[in-house]
Motif scaffolding. Structure first.
Motif, PDB file in Angstrom:
ATOM      1  N   THR A  10      28.209  57.785  47.286  1.00 20.07           N
ATOM      2  CA  THR A  10      29.003  58.714  46.097  1.00 20.07           C
ATOM      3  C   THR A  10      30.523  57.609  44.451  1.00 20.07           C
ATOM      4  N   LEU A  11      29.769  58.152  43.884  1.00 23.42           N
ATOM      5  CA  LEU A  11      30.579  56.844  42.930  1.00 23.42           C
ATOM      6  C   LEU A  11      31.122  58.124  42.295  1.00 23.42           C
ATOM      7  N   TYR A  12      32.450  57.768  41.337  1.00 21.15           N
ATOM      8  CA  TYR A  12      33.498  58.146  41.079  1.00 21.15           C
ATOM      9  C   TYR A  12      33.831  57.768  39.850  1.00 21.15           C
ATOM     10  N   GLN A  13      33.513  58.366  38.971  1.00 21.44           N
ATOM     11  CA  GLN A  13      33.067  57.176  37.277  1.00 21.44           C
ATOM     12  C   GLN A  13      34.047  58.425  36.255  1.00 21.44           C
ATOM     13  N   LEU A  32      19.138  53.200  44.546  1.00 20.80           N
ATOM     14  CA  LEU A  32      19.093  53.057  45.171  1.00 20.80           C
ATOM     15  C   LEU A  32      20.090  55.420  44.931  1.00 20.80           C
ATOM     16  N   PRO A  33      19.917  55.810  45.860  1.00 26.66           N
ATOM     17  CA  PRO A  33      20.145  56.654  45.411  1.00 26.66           C
ATOM     18  C   PRO A  33      21.530  57.117  45.444  1.00 26.66           C
ATOM     19  N   TYR A  34      22.348  58.119  44.518  1.00 25.49           N
ATOM     20  CA  TYR A  34      23.741  58.071  44.579  1.00 25.49           C
ATOM     21  C   TYR A  34      24.875  59.372  44.042  1.00 25.49           C
ATOM     22  N   GLU A  35      25.275  59.712  44.487  1.00 27.31           N
ATOM     23  CA  GLU A  35      25.786  61.054  44.038  1.00 27.31           C
ATOM     24  C   GLU A  35      26.919  61.660  43.043  1.00 27.31           C
ATOM     25  N   ILE A  36      27.141  61.192  42.193  1.00 25.97           N
ATOM     26  CA  ILE A  36      28.106  60.945  40.832  1.00 25.97           C
ATOM     27  C   ILE A  36      29.105  62.051  40.921  1.00 25.97           C
ATOM     28  N   VAL A  37      30.403  61.336  41.262  1.00 23.65           N
ATOM     29  CA  VAL A  37      31.472  62.681  41.221  1.00 23.65           C
ATOM     30  C   VAL A  37      31.847  61.965  39.389  1.00 23.65           C
ATOM     31  N   GLU A  38      31.911  63.005  38.223  1.00 26.88           N
ATOM     32  CA  GLU A  38      32.808  62.581  37.111  1.00 26.88           C
ATOM     33  C   GLU A  38      34.654  62.738  37.012  1.00 26.88           C
ATOM     34  N   VAL A  39      35.230  61.873  37.032  1.00 24.33           N
ATOM     35  CA  VAL A  39      36.652  62.105  37.446  1.00 24.33           C
ATOM     36  C   VAL A  39      37.122  62.218  35.708  1.00 24.33           C
ATOM     37  N   ASN A  40      37.544  63.827  36.143  1.00 21.06           N
ATOM     38  CA  ASN A  40      38.915  64.450  34.971  1.00 21.06           C
ATOM     39  C   ASN A  40      39.946  63.110  34.939  1.00 21.06           C
ATOM     40  N   PRO A  41      39.838  62.304  33.214  1.00 24.74           N
ATOM     41  CA  PRO A  41      40.894  60.894  32.946  1.00 24.74           C
ATOM     42  C   PRO A  41      41.938  61.739  32.750  1.00 24.74           C
ATOM     43  N   ILE A  42      42.113  62.917  32.554  1.00 22.73           N
ATOM     44  CA  ILE A  42      43.709  62.975  32.197  1.00 22.73           C
ATOM     45  C   ILE A  42      44.159  63.617  33.684  1.00 22.73           C
ATOM     46  N   MET A  43      43.799  64.590  34.677  1.00 24.23           N
ATOM     47  CA  MET A  43      44.484  64.548  35.896  1.00 24.23           C
ATOM     48  C   MET A  43      44.095  63.540  36.843  1.00 24.23           C
ATOM     49  N   SER A  50      42.653  58.130  47.014  1.00 24.17           N
ATOM     50  CA  SER A  50      42.574  56.871  47.480  1.00 24.17           C
ATOM     51  C   SER A  50      44.066  55.997  46.544  1.00 24.17           C
ATOM     52  N   SER A  51      44.985  55.557  47.087  1.00 19.76           N
ATOM     53  CA  SER A  51      45.596  54.697  46.077  1.00 19.76           C
ATOM     54  C   SER A  51      45.692  53.634  44.971  1.00 19.76           C
ATOM     55  N   TYR A  52      44.505  53.337  44.891  1.00 21.16           N
ATOM     56  CA  TYR A  52      43.266  52.493  44.512  1.00 21.16           C
ATOM     57  C   TYR A  52      43.079  53.647  43.308  1.00 21.16           C
ATOM     58  N   ARG A  53      43.796  53.580  41.837  1.00 20.38           N
ATOM     59  CA  ARG A  53      43.938  54.561  40.800  1.00 20.38           C
ATOM     60  C   ARG A  53      43.021  53.899  39.442  1.00 20.38           C
ATOM     61  N   LYS A  54      42.068  53.948  39.640  1.00 22.28           N
ATOM     62  CA  LYS A  54      41.155  53.122  38.823  1.00 22.28           C
ATOM     63  C   LYS A  54      39.900  53.645  39.181  1.00 22.28           C
ATOM     64  N   VAL A  55      38.804  53.825  37.902  1.00 27.57           N
ATOM     65  CA  VAL A  55      37.457  54.169  38.663  1.00 27.57           C
ATOM     66  C   VAL A  55      36.867  52.101  37.726  1.00 27.57           C
ATOM     67  N   PRO A  56      35.625  51.880  38.488  1.00 28.29           N
ATOM     68  CA  PRO A  56      35.112  53.028  39.414  1.00 28.29           C
ATOM     69  C   PRO A  56      35.273  52.961  40.810  1.00 28.29           C
ATOM     70  N   ILE A  57      34.963  54.242  41.490  1.00 28.30           N
ATOM     71  CA  ILE A  57      35.263  53.288  43.158  1.00 28.30           C
ATOM     72  C   ILE A  57      34.096  54.257  43.695  1.00 28.30           C
ATOM     73  N   LEU A  58      32.884  53.219  44.439  1.00 26.68           N
ATOM     74  CA  LEU A  58      32.615  53.761  45.747  1.00 26.68           C
ATOM     75  C   LEU A  58      32.507  54.374  46.376  1.00 26.68           C
ATOM     76  N   LEU A  59      32.551  55.305  46.958  1.00 27.07           N
ATOM     77  CA  LEU A  59      31.925  55.621  48.900  1.00 27.07           C
ATOM     78  C   LEU A  59      30.622  55.494  49.016  1.00 27.07           C
ATOM     79  N   ALA A  60      30.380  54.493  50.433  1.00 28.44           N
ATOM     80  CA  ALA A  60      29.445  53.543  50.839  1.00 28.44           C
ATOM     81  C   ALA A  60      29.565  54.271  52.362  1.00 28.44           C
ATOM     82  N   ASN A  61      28.687  55.430  52.780  1.00 27.46           N
ATOM     83  CA  ASN A  61      28.910  56.149  54.741  1.00 27.46           C
ATOM     84  C   ASN A  61      27.684  55.644  54.945  1.00 27.46           C
TER      85      ASN A  61
END
Lengths: 279, 279
Positions: A10-13, A32-43, A50-61
């Protein structure tokens, strides 16, 4: 390359962020298939876990869930995992530890160690880099994409008020914004980034006409690839090709991109990249 | 560990520079013989053969001559070479390429990639790091020694005019200076560094009493080693132990060093380091 479903990603971007685009280019190219979670850049509430506050973040399972931060760490770790299944992804990620350091100006920053290095043994190295100089070349140009090329984007796409507005129109259209938020972001953002981009231009010591630096970078890249290779990776792109393509792609549809296509030699390589990634 | 004479080493250094002291601590501990060329810090003509203009520089001759730059690259490359004789030293050094980057402030700097990482295969890794967490721990603290601990030295040894003079007396005594040069360096250098050290203190956001930061760092290190180990490396020092020792050692004989011994818990570890290195 991977048994289906063995690695859930899952890619947060932000869609228009060059670092996120780089990761997508990498994942797409490797099928590689992945899901995208589009992040609202304001909130940014999508990444409030995540304590890491930047994108991209990739959750890998791959058995248990694992959070990968930093675009180049994501790419190096997943690539290592694809080549060498000796270690778990978790173990591989531990080879790219975040380390706090002070910049010369006393600002505390988090840096990931070894981030352009694939963790391969001798046999794997020979398979992936038959010509060993390519390994160092790939590393240098990946770093160049992160440390130099990305810095040319903002000054170029917010160069004039008109371009800044077009850029924000595109960002708001592609990104995740509420209706009012989007309207607000578009006009306030365009004005703000027009001025911020002037500061960035100065900080990175770009020329007065920032296009010149963009053209020079594009041509420098084409020259590095050379005439005897389709890609820096040879007949197939390597991680440097994917990085440069991923960064430049975020300008597609904007004036800066069209100008670059007209005024540099990059188009043939760029089109080859589009072809191999769409396949 | 090496057949006698198989690796001829020449270290170009300033004796009192912490990065050079680190390299010596490493070479001494590993029982590697080396020649020292003390560089005159004013003219630096001893290193005029090199386009890289800093010390330490290590010339290594394992068949053909090879120049190694940057203290941490020197240590990682030689250590890798000692553990694993699979690759030539030249090949190993190529895994730590210098890459030009821009700092946030637009200053061009040369950085060596992977410099805290030993290039080992799986079997070697298991032998050297039976507990795998130690590998990352070692890397973090080596970086801490380079990026934080060294910055505490100048502000502490030039803290007062009297200390600045004592420090320069020691630097001139130990270093390579002409007679007049030395006299000049001592007084002009002491005054200059007294003021420079105030600027460094500000840049690195040290406390008003810079001893506090030095004490804190020393205790932080002792805490990281913990009560259950003689060294961070266990019963023997690892590269982090050697780095911290090498950096701190340059203050020996100065007030800052004595103060640190009295006001922190570092002495037992420091004495153990002295013992294993002198052996």
């Amino acid at each position: 390359q991977l048994p289906a479903g063995s690695l859930q990603l899952t890619l947060y971007q932000y869609k228009t962020c060059p670092f996120c685009s780089k990761v997508r280019a990498f994942l797409d190219y490797h099928g590689l298939p992945y899901e995208i979670v589009e992040v609202n850049p304001i909130m940014r509430k999508e990444i409030k876990f995540s304590s890491y506050r930047k994108v991209p973040i990739l959750l890998a399972n791959a058995g248990s869930p694992l959070q990968l931060n930093d675009s180049s760490v994501i790419i190096s770790a997943i690539k290592t995992y694809l080549i060498s299944r000796r270690n778990s992804l978790e173990e591989i990620v531990s080879f790219y530890p975040p380390v706090k350091t002070m910049t010369e100006q006393g600002k505390e920053v988090l840096e990931y160690e070894n981030k352009y290095w694939l963790m391969l043994d001798e046999k794997e190295t020979k398979r992936v880099y038959p010509v060993k100089e390519v390994r160092v070349e790939e590393m240098k140009w990946r770093k160049w994409a992160d440390d130099w090329l990305v810095h040319l984007i903002s000054p170029n796409v917010y160069r004039t008020p008109k371009e800044a507005l077009a850029s924000f129109d595109y960002i708001v259209r592609e990104g995740k914004f509420g209706t009012l938020e989007g309207l607000f972001a578009k006009y306030v953002g365009a004005v703000a980034m027009f001025f911020v981009s002037k500061r960035l231009k100065k900080r990175h010591q770009l020329r007065d006409d920032v296009r010149e630096d963009l053209y020079e970078a594009a041509n420098e890249w084409v020259k590095a690839v050379g005439k005897n290779r389709l890609f820096m990776g040879g007949n197939q792109p390597n991680l440097a090709d994917l990085a440069v393509y991923g960064v430049l792609r975020v300008m597609e549809g904007l004036e800066a991109f069209d100008d670059m296509m007209v005024h540099t030699n990059i188009q043939p390589w760029y089109q080859r990249m589009e072809e191999v990634i769409q396949k």
